[in-house]
Design a protein around this motif. Structure first.
Motif, PDB file in Angstrom:
ATOM      1  N   SER A   1      66.106  28.058   8.112  1.00  0.00           N
ATOM      2  CA  SER A   1      66.657  29.746   7.388  1.00  0.00           C
ATOM      3  C   SER A   1      67.054  30.611   8.688  1.00  0.00           C
ATOM      4  O   SER A   1      67.697  30.933   7.923  1.00  0.00           O
ATOM      5  CB  SER A   1      64.939  30.191   7.344  1.00  0.00           C
ATOM      6  OG  SER A   1      64.139  29.848   8.762  1.00  0.00           O
TER       7      SER A   1
ATOM      8  N   GLU B   1      70.940  29.518   7.521  1.00  0.00           N
ATOM      9  CA  GLU B   1      71.059  29.955   6.053  1.00  0.00           C
ATOM     10  C   GLU B   1      71.758  32.376   6.138  1.00  0.00           C
ATOM     11  O   GLU B   1      71.971  33.072   5.766  1.00  0.00           O
ATOM     12  CB  GLU B   1      69.449  29.872   5.106  1.00  0.00           C
ATOM     13  CG  GLU B   1      70.079  30.379   3.355  1.00  0.00           C
ATOM     14  CD  GLU B   1      68.852  30.183   2.669  1.00  0.00           C
ATOM     15  OE1 GLU B   1      67.762  29.346   2.933  1.00  0.00           O
ATOM     16  OE2 GLU B   1      68.771  30.284   1.242  1.00  0.00           O
ATOM     17  N   GLU B   2      70.491  32.468   7.180  1.00  0.00           N
ATOM     18  CA  GLU B   2      70.723  33.883   7.046  1.00  0.00           C
ATOM     19  C   GLU B   2      71.705  34.416   7.303  1.00  0.00           C
ATOM     20  O   GLU B   2      72.068  34.698   7.578  1.00  0.00           O
ATOM     21  CB  GLU B   2      69.651  34.651   8.352  1.00  0.00           C
ATOM     22  CG  GLU B   2      68.918  35.754   7.533  1.00  0.00           C
ATOM     23  CD  GLU B   2      67.317  35.724   8.807  1.00  0.00           C
ATOM     24  OE1 GLU B   2      68.015  37.337   9.607  1.00  0.00           O
ATOM     25  OE2 GLU B   2      67.204  35.656   8.781  1.00  0.00           O
ATOM     26  N   HIS B   3      72.464  33.476   8.294  1.00  0.00           N
ATOM     27  CA  HIS B   3      73.916  33.633   9.197  1.00  0.00           C
ATOM     28  C   HIS B   3      75.561  32.678   7.852  1.00  0.00           C
ATOM     29  O   HIS B   3      75.981  32.878   7.994  1.00  0.00           O
ATOM     30  CB  HIS B   3      73.445  33.387  10.897  1.00  0.00           C
ATOM     31  CG  HIS B   3      72.950  33.710  11.339  1.00  0.00           C
ATOM     32  ND1 HIS B   3      73.937  35.318  12.142  1.00  0.00           N
ATOM     33  CD2 HIS B   3      71.554  34.200  11.241  1.00  0.00           C
ATOM     34  CE1 HIS B   3      72.969  35.946  12.754  1.00  0.00           C
ATOM     35  NE2 HIS B   3      71.652  34.635  11.971  1.00  0.00           N
TER      36      HIS B   3
ATOM     37  N   THR C   1      73.995  33.107  15.458  1.00  0.00           N
ATOM     38  CA  THR C   1      73.215  32.275  14.945  1.00  0.00           C
ATOM     39  C   THR C   1      72.024  31.539  16.114  1.00  0.00           C
ATOM     40  O   THR C   1      71.213  31.635  15.744  1.00  0.00           O
ATOM     41  CB  THR C   1      73.536  31.786  14.775  1.00  0.00           C
ATOM     42  OG1 THR C   1      74.884  31.571  13.496  1.00  0.00           O
ATOM     43  CG2 THR C   1      73.047  30.518  13.324  1.00  0.00           C
TER      44      THR C   1
END
Ligand code: ADP
Ligand code: ASP
Ligand code: MG
Length: 443
Positions: A322, A325-327, A358
């Motif tokens: 996650s 994914e966020e970065h 990250t």
């Protein structure tokens, strides 16, 4: 009926374009021709696509691209005059100059090499020109629209007796140009092959076919007769950039084989890329090898994490994923141990800032005991359906690397046993490829 795609070297100068003409005219099944922008004429030359990106950058820096674009105009003018065709490109160049100077996008600038190359080729062959912007569709966010493209292109192609289509780009709903990633004319060829419903997609390039290794590292690498879509995908994603790794998606929908051939040696049998290992291509194309090919790429980054009892912590991998994914960081591999987990990312696709944020975010969210970033990792993939349930390939891989003095930093094997991937240091990359080739060439 065939679609033929010609790469940059095949379009580089008037002599090679004449050769392209001979190939097309000698085969009555030729129907649609997809072309790249002119590539390098010799080793030190610059591809037209790179010259066009330089035009865009020139405009960004100085406000106008005129002198940089003049270099491109001269290259095309030389080709047109040498081919002795009646084609005046001055109006086209005026339009391109105005567009770039008025702020047209980098994709627009980069796409003009294919656009002009197709105009020249159509005039030389006496075929219709169909602009890819009218038939290859991207969404307004830049996503390729496979089905809409297929419907639009199929209709347009059905109305044509034969045409030249520029590779590499299409358009978004507002008409602005969008390109595929570099080498993307291979993808256009595949889209046109599917839309036209042809029996074979011929991809003409400057080597006799797909070799077991990059011929620039191992000059005597053997030619692969036949490989599957899946093997191609693994090998080309890992660096065998003879064919774009996304080229299989359109043809896969209709099981169209891709035949790689050499423009400068049309008598060579080439390499056939087929849907499955069981595809019946006759006795002419066969692959009985255990290892089909070896490919690799440098400049990956490994993020190693260590945490006691990681194996019993439910959700650890989810947290890691996650954060990535966020970065907006995509992962290549995720090898793990009981208390360790590593993620391998493509170092050419993440900036230093993104990597730093990250890793720091991962530290807070996953609370590992230790987190370490290792740069300059090269990945080398040994690929082949023949390895499935066959003993001994991994042992050969590791002993060959050991004997060559190459330190292995990471190992990963897909569950389908289609590939074995090892991570080594960038500096050992060529040594590793050569050692693996020698060890596995008879397999
Ligand atoms: P084109 O301009 O025709 O699209 P590319 O330059 O994209 O051609 O691809 C052909 C080149 O791919 C070859 O000249 C060769 O140097 C390189 N290459 C890399 N890996 C391989 C491989 N495994 N087999 C053959 N060629 C390879
Ligand atoms: N001309 C583009 C490139 O250099 C696309 C291609 O040749 O396939 O990447
Ligand atoms: Mg290419």
């Amino acid at each position: 009926m065939k679609v033929l795609k010609f790469g940059g070297t095949s379009m580089a100068n008037a002599d090679s374009i004449r050769q392209v003409g001979t190939i097309i005219k000698s085969d009555p099944a030729s129907r649609f021709v997809v072309v790249s922008a002119p590539g390098k004429r010799e080793k030190a030359d610059t591809k037209v696509t790179d010259l066009l990106y330089a035009c865009f950058e020139k405009k960004q820096k100085t406000g106008a691209c005129d002198d940089a674009l003049a270099v491109v105009e001269k290259r095309f003018a030389d080709i047109v005059s040498d081919l002795k065709i009646k084609l005046d490109l001055r109006g086209e160049f005026d339009a391109i100059r105005n567009a770039i100077n008025s702020g047209a996008s980098r994709d627009y600038a980069g796409s003009r090499g294919e656009y002009l190359s197709a105009l020249v080729c159509a005039a030389f062959l006496g075929l219709e020109f169909i602009d890819a912007a009218l038939i290859i569709k991207f969404s307004s966010s830049g996503k390729f629209e496979a089905e809409l493209t297929n419907e639009t292109a199929a209709k347009r192609l059905a109305a044509s007796k034969g045409a030249v289509i520029p590779g590499f780009y299409g358009a978004m709903p507002d008409g602005s140009i969008k390109t595929f990633s570099r080498g993307g004319s291979d993808v256009t060829g595949s889209i046109i092959a599917r839309a036209a419903g042809v029996s074979v997609y011929e991809n003409w390039t400057d080597v006799d076919g797909f070799m077991t290794c990059d011929p620039r590292i191992v000059p005597d690498a053997a030619l692969i007769d036949m490989l599957t879509y899946k093997e191609l995908r693994e090998l080309s994603h890992m660096g065998a950039n003879i064919l774009h790794s996304d080229s299989i998606f359109p043809v896969r929908k209709s099981d169209i084989p891709i035949h790689i051939r050499n423009t400068f040696n049309p008598g060579a049998k080439g390499t056939l890329i087929v849907p499955t290992k069981k595809y019946l291509a006759g006795a002419f194309f066969r692959n009985t090898r255990t290892v089909t090919g070896i490919a690799g790429r440098k400049d990956f980054i490994a993020i190693h994490m260590e945490k006691s009892m990681m194996n019993s912590e439910v959700g650890f991998a989810r947290k890691v994923l996650s954060v990535l994914e966020e970065h907006n960081v995509s992962i290549e591999h995720m090898p793990s141990g009981i208390d360790t987990l590593s993620v391998i990312v493509d170092g050419t696709a993440v900036s230093d800032e993104t990597l730093a944020s990250t890793v720091s975010h991962m530290g807070t969210v996953c609370e590992p005991d230790n987190i370490e970033v290792v740069r300059d990792i090269a990945l080398v993939a040994v690929v082949g359906h023949g390895m499935n349930r066959k003993k001994g390939t991994a042992a050969k891989v590791f002993s060959a690397l050991y004997r060559a003095g190459v330190n292995i930093r990471m190992i990963d094997q897909g569950s389908s046993e289609l590939n074995i991937i090892v991570g080594v240091e960038n500096k050992d990359y060529e040594t590793a490829i050569k050692a693996l080739y020698e060890e596995l060439k008879e397999m």
